[in-house]
Write an enzyme that holds these catalytic residues in place. Structure first.
Site, PDB file in Angstrom:
ATOM      1  N   PHE A  75       0.862  -1.187   0.000  1.00 22.37           N
ATOM      2  CA  PHE A  75       0.000   0.000   0.000  1.00 22.37           C
ATOM      3  C   PHE A  75       0.891   1.227   0.000  1.00 22.37           C
ATOM      4  O   PHE A  75       1.726   1.398   0.884  1.00 22.37           O
ATOM      5  CB  PHE A  75      -0.926   0.033   1.214  1.00 22.37           C
ATOM      6  CG  PHE A  75      -1.892   1.195   1.163  1.00 22.37           C
ATOM      7  CD1 PHE A  75      -3.101   1.083   0.505  1.00 22.37           C
ATOM      8  CD2 PHE A  75      -1.563   2.416   1.743  1.00 22.37           C
ATOM      9  CE1 PHE A  75      -3.979   2.164   0.419  1.00 22.37           C
ATOM     10  CE2 PHE A  75      -2.429   3.499   1.668  1.00 22.37           C
ATOM     11  CZ  PHE A  75      -3.647   3.370   0.998  1.00 22.37           C
ATOM     12  N   ASP A 122       9.242   2.912   1.503  1.00 24.79           N
ATOM     13  CA  ASP A 122       8.045   3.621   1.965  1.00 24.79           C
ATOM     14  C   ASP A 122       7.930   3.410   3.475  1.00 24.79           C
ATOM     15  O   ASP A 122       7.515   2.352   3.949  1.00 24.79           O
ATOM     16  CB  ASP A 122       6.820   3.056   1.242  1.00 24.79           C
ATOM     17  CG  ASP A 122       5.502   3.679   1.720  1.00 24.79           C
ATOM     18  OD1 ASP A 122       5.495   4.312   2.794  1.00 24.79           O
ATOM     19  OD2 ASP A 122       4.487   3.495   1.039  1.00 24.79           O
ATOM     20  N   LYS A 126       2.656  10.404   8.254  1.00 23.22           N
ATOM     21  CA  LYS A 126       1.909   9.965   9.432  1.00 23.22           C
ATOM     22  C   LYS A 126       2.444  10.530  10.744  1.00 23.22           C
ATOM     23  O   LYS A 126       2.127  11.639  11.137  1.00 23.22           O
ATOM     24  CB  LYS A 126       1.835   8.434   9.451  1.00 23.22           C
ATOM     25  CG  LYS A 126       0.887   7.872   8.386  1.00 23.22           C
ATOM     26  CD  LYS A 126       0.635   6.395   8.589  1.00 23.22           C
ATOM     27  CE  LYS A 126      -0.293   5.816   7.528  1.00 23.22           C
ATOM     28  NZ  LYS A 126      -1.705   6.200   7.741  1.00 23.22           N
TER      29      LYS A 126
END
Length: 394
Positions: free
Chosen positions: A129, A216, A245
């Site tokens: 993702f 990532d 985040k």
């Protein structure tokens, strides 16, 4: 609370949260919940942390936004700090993880074009993702969320996660690959932790074939794994690393860091962002990093993660419904034998916020500020919930 003026892409939401403090949030009925999902790995310092709150107040009173037409002191200070902590050379700031990954993809494309490759290819993983923009959606290994958005951009080749042999095979067959994009731990894919030598092997393969290794770390970064970045567990350096985040603890910010040749690919006018790296977001991130360091929260996350993982494994060892308990730092997944989305609502009834991803994996992403008692409570509550679910599933 619901309104038809919101697009319905999030479906029906039955819980309304109105306040947060520390590791807890409260709903509109005054009920308190232990937040073991942290806004999906965002609020690593918990809610309304005093240092972050103070930094935001001070910055709002001073200067909120000017755009990247001008030098921004907080942006420069944050860039210096992230480069120091990561081992990278420079950084581009964005507003989200998807945008940070878009920047990484553009770096790989730009490298490929400099090598006169007509359609540069990036190797991506099954069950990955990377975001929901068109390019990051294509890089994501989930056909369900890709459905209805075709035609998707070309330039991506997919291989199984944690399978370097598959990568080596493609390397022998193609000469248009320029990069590998991978999560050190797959979050949305079910908290899938690769073998300990996986990132090291990827580093060797990329060096051998002159590819960029792009990591990532949108979810794993900023201390969640027990290190500032998860790749530091493997003692390697990527060419590009993205994060977001937990960097702003709720204030939107993303970062794409690069080193070596990757750090030289963007020149004036080749990429940009109106809001990226604005004074407010950078002040929040500086306060987050200062707190991570001053309160020893990286070490805390590693120790708490090991304790939580051990306790869950111990308490669920006799549960036939549990397939595997796995994790790294305070990023833990409990894979069950069958879909278990209903556990989210059952947990809420007990005053606990959890998440289920990949259909059958209970995902725990608690704040790094979790106390010993809260850690113990979380393990007990989750184990009890799963045991209860297993009995009902028989």
């Amino acid at each position: 609370m619901a309104t038809p003026t919101l697009m319905q892409n999030y479906g029906d939401r039955t819980l309304t949260l109105v306040r947060g403090e520390g590791n807890y949030v409260w709903d509109d009925q005054g009920r308190r919940y232990l937040d073991a999902i942290s806004g999906i790995a965002v609020c690593g310092l918990g809610h309304c942390h005093p240092k972050v709150t103070l930094a935001l107040h001070e910055q709002i009173r001073t200067l909120l936004h000017v755009s990247n037409l001008y030098n921004i002191p907080a942006q420069e200070k944050l860039a210096d700090k992230l480069v120091q902590l990561s081992g990278m050379d420079n950084v581009f700031f964005s507003n989200s993880g998807a945008e940070a990954n878009e920047a990484a993809i553009k770096l790989a494309r730009r490298l490929g074009n400099s090598r006169n490759i007509e359609t540069p290819q990036i190797l991506v993983m099954e069950s990955a993702f990377h975001g929901r923009t068109l390019a990051t959606l294509t890089a994501t290994g989930n056909e369900k969320i890709q459905e209805g958005f075709g035609p998707l951009p070309e330039g991506f080749l997919r291989v199984p996660f944690n399978d370097t042999a598959a990568i080596e095979k493609l390397a022998g067959e193609r000469n248009d690959i320029v990069a590998v994009l991978v999560e050190p731990v797959q979050g949305e894919g079910g908290v899938r932790v690769p073998t300990s030598n996986y990132l090291g092997q990827l580093r060797e393969i990329c060096d051998q074939h002159n590819w960029l290794l792009m990591l990532d770390e949108v979810q794993t970064g900023n201390g969640r794994s027990g290190k500032m970045f998860a790749y530091q567990h493997a003692d390697i350096l990527p060419d590009v690393v993205t994060t977001a985040k937990g960097l702003g603890n709720g204030v939107p910010i993303g970062a794409c860091l690069a080193r070596g040749i990757a750090a030289q690919l963007f020149s004036a006018g080749t990429h940009g962002s109106t809001f990226g790296g604005n004074p407010l977001a950078c002040s929040a991130a500086l306060a987050v990093i200062d707190t991570l360091e001053s309160e020893w929260l990286l070490e805390r996350a590693e120790a708490l993660g090991q304790r939580l993982l051990h306790q869950l494994k111990q308490q669920l060892s006799d549960c036939d419904q549990v397939k595997e308990v796995r994790g790294l730092g305070l990023m833990i997944g409990i894979e069950l034998q069958q879909p278990c989305a209903k556990l989210v609502d059952i947990a809420r009834e007990r005053g606990l916020l959890i998440n289920v991803t990949a259909g059958n994996v209970v995902r725990l992403l608690p704040p790094l500020t979790l106390s010993d008692d809260e850690c113990h409570q979380l393990a007990n509550d989750v184990s009890s919930l799963i045991h209860q679910f297993a009995l009902q599933a028989v």
